[in-house]
Design a protein around this motif. Sequence first.
Motif, short mmCIF file in Angstrom:
data_model
loop_
_atom_site.label_atom_id
_atom_site.label_comp_id
_atom_site.label_asym_id
_atom_site.label_seq_id
_atom_site.Cartn_x
_atom_site.Cartn_y
_atom_site.Cartn_z
N VAL A 260 40.91 -10.28 4.31
CA VAL A 260 39.57 -9.88 4.78
C VAL A 260 39.21 -8.53 4.18
O VAL A 260 40.02 -7.59 4.20
N LYS A 261 37.99 -8.44 3.65
CA LYS A 261 37.50 -7.18 3.10
C LYS A 261 36.87 -6.35 4.21
O LYS A 261 36.01 -6.84 4.94
N ALA A 262 37.28 -5.10 4.35
CA ALA A 262 36.74 -4.23 5.39
C ALA A 262 35.26 -3.97 5.12
O ALA A 262 34.83 -3.84 3.97
N ALA A 263 34.49 -3.87 6.20
CA ALA A 263 33.05 -3.62 6.07
C ALA A 263 32.82 -2.25 5.45
O ALA A 263 33.51 -1.28 5.75
N ALA A 264 31.83 -2.20 4.56
CA ALA A 264 31.51 -0.93 3.90
C ALA A 264 30.75 0.00 4.85
O ALA A 264 30.16 -0.43 5.83
N GLU A 265 30.81 1.29 4.55
CA GLU A 265 30.00 2.25 5.29
C GLU A 265 28.54 2.02 4.92
O GLU A 265 28.20 1.81 3.77
N PHE A 266 27.67 2.06 5.92
CA PHE A 266 26.27 1.73 5.68
C PHE A 266 25.38 2.96 5.78
O PHE A 266 25.59 3.83 6.60
N GLU A 267 24.36 2.98 4.95
CA GLU A 267 23.32 4.00 5.03
C GLU A 267 22.00 3.35 4.63
O GLU A 267 21.92 2.68 3.62
N GLN A 268 21.00 3.54 5.45
CA GLN A 268 19.71 2.94 5.17
C GLN A 268 18.96 3.73 4.11
O GLN A 268 19.01 4.96 4.09
N LEU A 269 18.25 3.02 3.23
CA LEU A 269 17.42 3.68 2.24
C LEU A 269 16.27 4.38 2.95
O LEU A 269 15.51 3.74 3.68
N PRO A 270 16.11 5.69 2.76
CA PRO A 270 15.00 6.38 3.43
C PRO A 270 13.65 5.94 2.86
O PRO A 270 13.53 5.70 1.66
N PRO A 271 12.63 5.84 3.69
CA PRO A 271 11.28 5.58 3.18
C PRO A 271 10.89 6.68 2.20
O PRO A 271 11.32 7.83 2.33
N GLY A 272 10.08 6.34 1.22
CA GLY A 272 9.65 7.33 0.24
C GLY A 272 9.26 6.68 -1.06
O GLY A 272 8.95 5.49 -1.11
N GLY A 273 9.27 7.46 -2.12
CA GLY A 273 8.92 6.97 -3.44
C GLY A 273 10.11 7.03 -4.37
O GLY A 273 10.86 8.02 -4.37
N TYR A 274 10.32 5.98 -5.17
CA TYR A 274 11.46 5.90 -6.07
C TYR A 274 11.03 5.32 -7.41
O TYR A 274 10.14 4.47 -7.47
N VAL A 275 11.66 5.80 -8.48
CA VAL A 275 11.47 5.19 -9.79
C VAL A 275 12.39 3.99 -9.88
O VAL A 275 13.60 4.11 -9.67
N CYS A 276 11.82 2.83 -10.20
CA CYS A 276 12.57 1.58 -10.17
C CYS A 276 12.50 0.86 -11.51
O CYS A 276 11.61 1.11 -12.32
N ARG A 277 13.44 -0.04 -11.71
CA ARG A 277 13.40 -0.97 -12.83
C ARG A 277 13.22 -2.37 -12.28
O ARG A 277 13.85 -2.75 -11.30
N ILE A 278 12.35 -3.15 -12.91
CA ILE A 278 12.14 -4.53 -12.51
C ILE A 278 13.29 -5.37 -13.06
O ILE A 278 13.54 -5.40 -14.26
N MET A 279 13.99 -6.03 -12.17
CA MET A 279 15.17 -6.83 -12.54
C MET A 279 14.79 -8.27 -12.87
O MET A 279 15.51 -8.98 -13.57
N GLY A 280 13.66 -8.71 -12.36
CA GLY A 280 13.20 -10.07 -12.61
C GLY A 280 11.91 -10.32 -11.87
O GLY A 280 11.58 -9.60 -10.90
N ALA A 281 11.14 -11.31 -12.29
CA ALA A 281 9.89 -11.65 -11.64
C ALA A 281 9.64 -13.14 -11.76
O ALA A 281 9.93 -13.74 -12.81
N GLU A 282 9.14 -13.74 -10.70
CA GLU A 282 8.84 -15.18 -10.73
C GLU A 282 7.72 -15.48 -9.75
O GLU A 282 7.52 -14.77 -8.75
N VAL A 283 6.96 -16.52 -10.05
CA VAL A 283 5.94 -17.00 -9.14
C VAL A 283 6.57 -18.05 -8.25
O VAL A 283 7.19 -19.00 -8.72
N LYS A 284 6.43 -17.87 -6.94
CA LYS A 284 7.01 -18.81 -5.98
C LYS A 284 5.92 -19.38 -5.09
O LYS A 284 4.98 -18.68 -4.70
N GLU A 285 6.07 -20.65 -4.77
CA GLU A 285 5.10 -21.35 -3.93
C GLU A 285 5.67 -21.50 -2.52
O GLU A 285 6.85 -21.80 -2.34
N TYR A 286 4.84 -21.25 -1.52
CA TYR A 286 5.24 -21.33 -0.12
C TYR A 286 4.27 -22.24 0.63
O TYR A 286 3.08 -22.29 0.33
N GLU A 287 4.78 -22.91 1.66
CA GLU A 287 3.94 -23.75 2.50
C GLU A 287 3.34 -22.90 3.62
O GLU A 287 4.02 -22.04 4.19
N ARG A 288 2.09 -23.12 3.92
CA ARG A 288 1.44 -22.40 5.01
C ARG A 288 2.06 -22.81 6.35
O ARG A 288 2.51 -23.94 6.52
N LYS A 289 2.05 -21.86 7.31
CA LYS A 289 2.64 -22.13 8.61
C LYS A 289 1.98 -23.30 9.32
O LYS A 289 2.64 -24.03 10.07
#
Length: 202
Positions: free
Chosen positions: A10-39
């Motif tokens: 069993v792998k021990a659970a990692a220490e957790f820290e939440q990402l703080p709200p704010g602004g970050y410079v990001c890289r797009i890892m992938g993009a796709e169009v997805k279709e969803y059914e209405r509720k």
Amino acid sequence: MRKYGNWDKVKAAAEFEQLPPGGYVCRIMGAEVKEYERKDHSGSFEKLRISLDIVEGRYKDFYANDYRAQNTEDKRWRGVLELYLPDENGANAEQEERTASYLKAAIEAIEESNNGYRWDWDERKLKGKIVGCLFRSKEWEYEGRGGWRTEALRFIEADRIRQGKFKVPAAKPLKKTSDSVHTAPMTTPENVEIIADDDLPF
């Protein structure tokens, strides 16, 4: 106490820290169009689903580290921004205009962040592009559990993040009811073992 049969593996659970709200410079890892059914099952709608990760600052590779730390079989990439796409069915012209406006703002932020890039309606070419992204805290509740998570809200020009020319988005709480769940914020792993890139889903 009975020894757990798979204890040594069993792998021990990692220490957790939440990402703080704010602004970050990001890289797009992938993009796709997805279709969803209405509720209400009256039809379907589409979203442009953009996966991203942070590429500068203290939280660099935050979502890659989070993905690697997940021990369950249904591992998923949590750094995602979803944009509704106009359905152009004429049922609600005002809503279609607003949806198109949000999409255009996101695309222009990507264009402004990547010298020479121009959107040509091929979402696959977004992979690898740099963009600024604003994140907010959002309260959630599901099957009696709840808490807070940090979610991608919208794109802005990357240089605005670097120059600090942005406002942190306000938190979005749930609409309260008498039986709403109130718990501590959900956390996301930061300090995790780094392994090979070919373990990532992109």
